[in-house]
Each structure stands twice: as structure tokens, then as C-alpha cells.
Design a protein around this motif. Structure first.
Motif, PDB file in Angstrom:
ATOM      1  N   LYS A  94       0.361  -0.851   0.018  1.00 33.24           N
ATOM      2  CA  LYS A  94       0.090  -0.153   0.278  1.00 33.24           C
ATOM      3  C   LYS A  94       0.515   1.690   0.305  1.00 33.24           C
ATOM      4  CE  LYS A  94      -1.898  -0.808   4.366  1.00 33.24           C
ATOM      5  NZ  LYS A  94      -1.318  -2.309   3.555  1.00 33.24           N
ATOM      6  N   ASP A 118      -0.266   5.864   8.754  1.00 31.98           N
ATOM      7  CA  ASP A 118       1.129   5.764   9.427  1.00 31.98           C
ATOM      8  C   ASP A 118       2.136   6.271   9.250  1.00 31.98           C
ATOM      9  OD1 ASP A 118      -0.655   3.188   9.723  1.00 31.98           O
ATOM     10  OD2 ASP A 118       0.662   1.948   8.672  1.00 31.98           O
ATOM     11  N   ARG A 148       6.350  -4.014  12.035  1.00 28.32           N
ATOM     12  CA  ARG A 148       4.828  -4.212  12.202  1.00 28.32           C
ATOM     13  C   ARG A 148       4.660  -5.072  13.893  1.00 28.32           C
ATOM     14  NH1 ARG A 148       6.387  -2.723   7.618  1.00 28.32           N
ATOM     15  NH2 ARG A 148       4.591  -2.265   5.474  1.00 28.32           N
TER      16      ARG A 148
HETATM   17  O1  LIG Z   1      -2.591  -4.455  10.395  1.00 27.88           O
HETATM   18  C1  LIG Z   1      -2.495  -3.477  10.807  1.00 27.88           C
HETATM   19  O2  LIG Z   1      -2.620  -4.180  12.667  1.00 27.88           O
HETATM   20  C2  LIG Z   1      -0.889  -3.000  10.940  1.00 27.88           C
HETATM   21  C3  LIG Z   1      -0.512  -2.524   9.264  1.00 27.88           C
HETATM   22  C4  LIG Z   1      -0.353  -0.959  10.532  1.00 27.88           C
HETATM   23  O3  LIG Z   1       0.232  -0.885   8.437  1.00 27.88           O
HETATM   24  P1  LIG Z   1       0.887  -1.694   6.859  1.00 27.88           P
HETATM   25  O4  LIG Z   1      -0.931  -2.347   6.614  1.00 27.88           O
HETATM   26  O5  LIG Z   1       1.086  -0.299   5.652  1.00 27.88           O
HETATM   27  O6  LIG Z   1       1.969  -2.520   7.062  1.00 27.88           O
HETATM   28  C5  LIG Z   1      -0.407  -0.364  10.780  1.00 27.88           C
HETATM   29  O7  LIG Z   1      -0.977   0.204  10.122  1.00 27.88           O
HETATM   30  C6  LIG Z   1       0.111  -0.861  12.016  1.00 27.88           C
HETATM   31  O8  LIG Z   1       1.617  -1.194  12.504  1.00 27.88           O
HETATM   32  C7  LIG Z   1      -0.762  -2.438  12.164  1.00 27.88           C
END
Ligand SMILES: O=C(O)C1=C[C@@H](OP(=O)(O)O)[C@@H](O)[C@H](O)C1
Ligand SMILES: Nc1ncnc2c1ncn2[C@@H]1O[C@H](COP(=O)(O)OP(=O)(O)O)[C@@H](O)[C@H]1O
Ligand SMILES: [Mg+2]
Length: 170
Positions: free
Chosen positions: A16, A35, A120
Motif C-alpha cells: 500500500k 501510518d 509491524r
Molecule cells: O494491520 C495492522 O494491524 C497494522 C498495519 C500497519 O500498516 P501496513 O498495513 O502499512 O503495514 C500499521 O498500521 C500498524 O502496524 C497496524
């Protein structure tokens, strides 16, 4: 080309952020990664925000920012893979933007794991089986979207191109 903002959804690591940046560059639009905005506001990486303040605080901020940015037109917005866990976020995005679901198979995804676990929080400390379980559990939250793009076997540029092509058809 649609004037609405484009919101990219999909599981962590599908692309994304990277594909979103490329779409914005190709369409000459501004790019917002929710994020990154959260990390800037807290002045710490997501992993630290989760540790210090917990996921609930992160989700609250995530919702507030998505509410703000979806009021703008012509942006490319990448939201986190868990943003659509919040029904209100899902509704906001679907009603005001074009929601593009970047899809990836487990087989392709699992080869990316080593690039992802450090940054993550929701992957940290989990076994591969537990991550696969999370991958499966998360799929229903992405089922509401306007466009679905299968990204398996596409590089970043090809995925961006495929999204732009699909946008031209709606
Ligand atoms: O799926 C999730 O719970 C999350 C995805 C992360 O973004 P990305 O999808 O860009 O890795 C970020 O928002 C956080 O770590 C939580
Ligand atoms: N289509 C792709 N092919 C190969 N690697 C990719 C592709 N899309 C993203 N990546 C890589 O996967 C990792 C996660 O991408 P990222 O854009 O941060 O995903 P997300 O924002 O969905 O979590 C990065 O290292 C990125 O370079
Ligand atoms: Mg991202």
C-alpha cells in the motif's frame, strides 16, 4: 480520471505504501501514508506507539486522521492494514473515496515476512502459523471495496499501472 481521493487497503506488506507512492507520482497527486502521519505526530515508530500507548490509542488516531484526509479530493491515501477493522473508517472511505483493495496470496506474502516483522507490531512475536491465521482472519475486512487488484507476480510499477488502468474504467 476520478477526482475523488484513492484509498489503498489490504494486508500488511502487500504494498500500500510503496505502490501508493508510485500511483501518486504517476498521477501527479499528493500522497498521504496514514501510518507515517501517526508516527510524525507521536514522534516515534509504530512499534513504539503500540508499546507505549497500546493499539487502542493508535486506532483512535488512525480514525481521526482518516476522517481528516478523506475530506480532501485528489489525494492518494495509504491506510494501515488494520484500518478497516473500524466500521466507521470503512464507511468514511467507501463513501468519500475510491477504495482500492490490493490483494496478495499467502504464498506470495510469506516470502516477504523477513522485510516486515521488525516494523509491524502485529506480526512481532508470532509464529508463521499464527501470522497465516491473522492473514486469513483479516480477509473479510477488505471485502468491501470499489476495485480489487491482484498483485501476485507484479512488481511495484506494474501494480501501480494496473491500479491506474482500473481507475480509468470506473
Ligand atoms: O494491520 C495492522 O494491524 C497494522 C498495519 C500497519 O500498516 P501496513 O498495513 O502499512 O503495514 C500499521 O498500521 C500498524 O502496524 C497496524
Ligand atoms: N509488488 C511488489 N513486489 C515486490 N515487493 C513489493 C511489492 N510491493 C511492495 N513490496 C515490498 O514489500 C514491503 C512492504 O511494502 P509496503 O509498501 O510497506 O506495504 P504496506 O504499506 O502494504 O504494509 C516493502 O519492502 C516493499 O518494497
Ligand atoms: Mg504501509
Amino acid at each position: 480520471m476520478v477526482k475523488k481521493s484513492i484509498v489503498l487497503i489490504g494486508f500488511m506488506g502487500v504494498g500500500k505504501t510503496t505502490v501508493g507512492k508510485e500511483i501518486a507520482r504517476k498521477l501527479n497527486r499528493n500522497f498521504v501514508d496514514i501510518d507515517h502521519v501517526i508516527e510524525r505526530e507521536f514522534n516515534m515508530p509504530t512499534t513504539e506507539i503500540f508499546k507505549e500507548y497500546g493499539e487502542e490509542t493508535f486506532r483512535k488516531k488512525e480514525k481521526e486522521l482518516i476522517k481528516r484526509y478523506t475530506q480532501h479530493r485528489k489525494l492518494v491515501i495509504s491506510v494501515g492494514g488494520g484500518a478497516f477493522l473500524q466500521e466507521e473508517v470503512k464507511y468514511l472511505c467507501l463513501s468519500s473515496a475510491v477504495v482500492v483493495f490490493l490483494n496478495i496470496s499467502w504464498d506470495t506474502w510469506k516470502d516477504r515476512i523477513y522485510f516486515l516483522t521488525r516494523t509491524r507490531p502485529n506480526l512481532q512475536g508470532k509464529s508463521i502459523e499464527e501470522i497465516k491465521q491473522l492473514f486469513i482472519e483479516r480477509q473479510p475486512i477488505y471485502k468491501d471495496h470499489h476495485i480489487k487488484i491482484d498483485t501476485d507476480n507484479l512488481n511495484i510499477g506494474e501494480a501501480a499501472y494496473k491500479v491506474i488502468n482500473a481507475l480509468g474504467t470506473i
